[in-house]
Structures are given as structure tokens and as C-alpha cells.
Design a protein around this motif. Sequence first.
Motif, PDB file in Angstrom:
ATOM      1  N   TRP A  78     -32.965  35.924 -65.278  1.00 40.00           N
ATOM      2  CA  TRP A  78     -33.806  36.810 -64.469  1.00 40.00           C
ATOM      3  C   TRP A  78     -33.370  38.257 -64.725  1.00 40.00           C
ATOM      4  N   PHE A  79     -34.357  39.104 -64.904  1.00 37.89           N
ATOM      5  CA  PHE A  79     -34.134  40.524 -65.093  1.00 37.89           C
ATOM      6  C   PHE A  79     -35.077  41.278 -64.160  1.00 37.89           C
ATOM      7  N   ARG A  80     -34.785  42.529 -63.933  1.00 40.38           N
ATOM      8  CA  ARG A  80     -35.683  43.340 -63.113  1.00 40.38           C
ATOM      9  C   ARG A  80     -35.769  44.752 -63.678  1.00 40.38           C
ATOM     10  N   GLN A  81     -36.874  45.387 -63.397  1.00 40.27           N
ATOM     11  CA  GLN A  81     -37.066  46.753 -63.867  1.00 40.27           C
ATOM     12  C   GLN A  81     -37.785  47.563 -62.798  1.00 40.27           C
ATOM     13  N   ALA A  82     -37.120  48.602 -62.345  1.00 39.74           N
ATOM     14  CA  ALA A  82     -37.706  49.520 -61.380  1.00 39.74           C
ATOM     15  C   ALA A  82     -38.345  50.686 -62.129  1.00 39.74           C
ATOM     16  N   PRO A  83     -39.304  51.359 -61.516  1.00 41.32           N
ATOM     17  CA  PRO A  83     -39.962  52.487 -62.190  1.00 41.32           C
ATOM     18  C   PRO A  83     -38.959  53.539 -62.642  1.00 41.32           C
ATOM     19  N   SER A 115     -23.919  24.634 -73.015  1.00 47.19           N
ATOM     20  CA  SER A 115     -23.683  25.168 -71.680  1.00 47.19           C
ATOM     21  C   SER A 115     -23.860  26.680 -71.632  1.00 47.19           C
ATOM     22  N   ILE A 116     -24.250  27.260 -72.744  1.00 50.01           N
ATOM     23  CA  ILE A 116     -24.309  28.705 -72.841  1.00 50.01           C
ATOM     24  C   ILE A 116     -25.468  29.278 -72.034  1.00 50.01           C
ATOM     25  N   TYR A 117     -25.274  30.505 -71.568  1.00 47.09           N
ATOM     26  CA  TYR A 117     -26.354  31.275 -70.978  1.00 47.09           C
ATOM     27  C   TYR A 117     -26.189  32.699 -71.507  1.00 47.09           C
ATOM     28  N   TYR A 118     -27.166  33.540 -71.237  1.00 47.05           N
ATOM     29  CA  TYR A 118     -27.179  34.865 -71.837  1.00 47.05           C
ATOM     30  C   TYR A 118     -27.411  35.925 -70.765  1.00 47.05           C
ATOM     31  N   VAL A 119     -26.776  37.073 -70.941  1.00 38.94           N
ATOM     32  CA  VAL A 119     -26.894  38.140 -69.944  1.00 38.94           C
ATOM     33  C   VAL A 119     -27.580  39.371 -70.503  1.00 38.94           C
ATOM     34  N   THR A 120     -27.943  39.354 -71.771  1.00 35.81           N
ATOM     35  CA  THR A 120     -28.641  40.500 -72.343  1.00 35.81           C
ATOM     36  C   THR A 120     -30.071  40.116 -72.681  1.00 35.81           C
ATOM     37  N   LYS A 149     -36.529  53.203 -64.659  1.00 32.53           N
ATOM     38  CA  LYS A 149     -35.186  52.685 -64.940  1.00 32.53           C
ATOM     39  C   LYS A 149     -35.229  51.642 -66.038  1.00 32.53           C
ATOM     40  N   GLU A 150     -34.075  51.381 -66.624  1.00 29.60           N
ATOM     41  CA  GLU A 150     -33.983  50.373 -67.664  1.00 29.60           C
ATOM     42  C   GLU A 150     -33.999  48.966 -67.049  1.00 29.60           C
ATOM     43  N   ARG A 151     -34.352  48.007 -67.881  1.00 26.08           N
ATOM     44  CA  ARG A 151     -34.340  46.620 -67.422  1.00 26.08           C
ATOM     45  C   ARG A 151     -32.901  46.212 -67.120  1.00 26.08           C
ATOM     46  N   GLU A 152     -32.725  45.552 -66.003  1.00 27.69           N
ATOM     47  CA  GLU A 152     -31.391  45.205 -65.509  1.00 27.69           C
ATOM     48  C   GLU A 152     -31.227  43.695 -65.412  1.00 27.69           C
ATOM     49  N   PHE A 153     -30.086  43.203 -65.836  1.00 33.85           N
ATOM     50  CA  PHE A 153     -29.769  41.778 -65.717  1.00 33.85           C
ATOM     51  C   PHE A 153     -29.531  41.419 -64.250  1.00 33.85           C
ATOM     52  N   VAL A 154     -30.123  40.307 -63.825  1.00 28.53           N
ATOM     53  CA  VAL A 154     -29.960  39.834 -62.451  1.00 28.53           C
ATOM     54  C   VAL A 154     -29.142  38.541 -62.406  1.00 28.53           C
ATOM     55  N   SER A 155     -29.592  37.531 -63.158  1.00 27.89           N
ATOM     56  CA  SER A 155     -28.866  36.260 -63.128  1.00 27.89           C
ATOM     57  C   SER A 155     -29.234  35.433 -64.345  1.00 27.89           C
ATOM     58  N   ARG A 158     -23.745  29.339 -64.061  1.00 31.24           N
ATOM     59  CA  ARG A 158     -24.572  30.428 -63.549  1.00 31.24           C
ATOM     60  C   ARG A 158     -23.776  31.720 -63.584  1.00 31.24           C
ATOM     61  N   TYR A 159     -24.492  32.821 -63.683  1.00 32.84           N
ATOM     62  CA  TYR A 159     -23.828  34.114 -63.728  1.00 32.84           C
ATOM     63  C   TYR A 159     -24.743  35.138 -63.086  1.00 32.84           C
ATOM     64  N   TYR A 160     -24.136  36.153 -62.433  1.00 30.45           N
ATOM     65  CA  TYR A 160     -24.916  37.134 -61.697  1.00 30.45           C
ATOM     66  C   TYR A 160     -24.490  38.553 -62.041  1.00 30.45           C
ATOM     67  N   GLY A 161     -25.450  39.462 -61.944  1.00 30.22           N
ATOM     68  CA  GLY A 161     -25.132  40.862 -62.092  1.00 30.22           C
ATOM     69  C   GLY A 161     -24.360  41.370 -60.885  1.00 30.22           C
ATOM     70  N   ASP A 162     -23.592  42.415 -61.081  1.00 29.63           N
ATOM     71  CA  ASP A 162     -22.740  42.936 -60.008  1.00 29.63           C
ATOM     72  C   ASP A 162     -23.548  43.362 -58.784  1.00 29.63           C
ATOM     73  N   SER A 163     -24.724  43.901 -59.001  1.00 29.25           N
ATOM     74  CA  SER A 163     -25.504  44.451 -57.888  1.00 29.25           C
ATOM     75  C   SER A 163     -26.102  43.372 -56.983  1.00 29.25           C
ATOM     76  N   VAL A 164     -26.133  42.131 -57.445  1.00 31.67           N
ATOM     77  CA  VAL A 164     -26.733  41.055 -56.650  1.00 31.67           C
ATOM     78  C   VAL A 164     -25.733  39.967 -56.296  1.00 31.67           C
ATOM     79  N   MET A 165     -24.522  40.071 -56.819  1.00 36.67           N
ATOM     80  CA  MET A 165     -23.502  39.060 -56.568  1.00 36.67           C
ATOM     81  C   MET A 165     -23.298  38.854 -55.070  1.00 36.67           C
ATOM     82  N   GLY A 166     -23.336  37.596 -54.649  1.00 41.42           N
ATOM     83  CA  GLY A 166     -23.124  37.276 -53.246  1.00 41.42           C
ATOM     84  C   GLY A 166     -24.390  37.315 -52.409  1.00 41.42           C
TER      85      GLY A 166
END
Length: 127
Positions: free
Chosen positions: A36-41, A105-110, A43-49, A58-66
Motif C-alpha cells: 500500500w502506498f499513498r500520495q497527497a497533493p 516470503s519477500i515483500y517490497y517497500v519501494t 507530495k511524493e508517493r509514500e510507502f504505507v505497508s 508484514r512491514y509498515y512505514g514509520d508514519s503509520v506504525m502502530g
Amino acid sequence: QVQPVESGGGLVLAGGSLTLSCTGSRRTFNNYAVGWFRQAPGKEREFVSAINWSGGSRYYGDSVMGRFTTSRDNAENTVHLQMNSLKPEDTAVYYCAAKYTLGSSIYYVTAREYDYWGRGTQVTVSS
């Protein structure tokens, strides 16, 4: 090939919750890692999870962790993003992306690692 389709976006008050879903167009969607990624007006596309094909990693971006949790239901070809304690800064278009990784088992964050993208769903958090 698989075509991810996002759903579940909308308008929510700060502190509220939303659940996004990403459904694959093929029954083989369970062979894909999903991000999952997100993009605000403006701003650059940001990794979410990210989640691997089985859901075991599973892995999460710092801004959404927790606050955000990703999970998958392979019987339904669907990956979910549960978003809690939403903040106005979470407002963005949320995109689901997939990459074929059968047996790994790999996942990707970019973003550039993913091959298939949905069209996005808008999430707006008002204060």
C-alpha cells in the motif's frame, strides 16, 4: 497479470477508522506480495505497508506504525488495510500494488519494485 482494485476510501473525522480493501482480478492473487502506498497533493508517493503472499510477513512505514494493520484473505483474493486513529495528515489517495512472488516470503517497500497498480481510492481525514 493481475489488476488490483482498491475500495473503502471516504471521509472520516480525525481519530476515526477506515478499512481499505485491495482485490485482485485473478484467483492467483495469493501468489503476489502486496503493498500500500499513498500520495497527497504536491507530495511524493509514500510507502504505507507491505505484506508477503502468505500474510506471514508484514512491514509498515514509520508514519503509520502502530495505527495501521495490513492483512490478507487469500480465499477472497483480498488484502485489507485497517486504519485507526486517523489524522488529517493521512489524507491522500491510497494505492494498492502487487508483485508476483510465489513461494517467497519477500515483500517490497519501494514503489518501483511493484508491477501492477490499482487506480487508487481517496481517503480524507477532517479535523
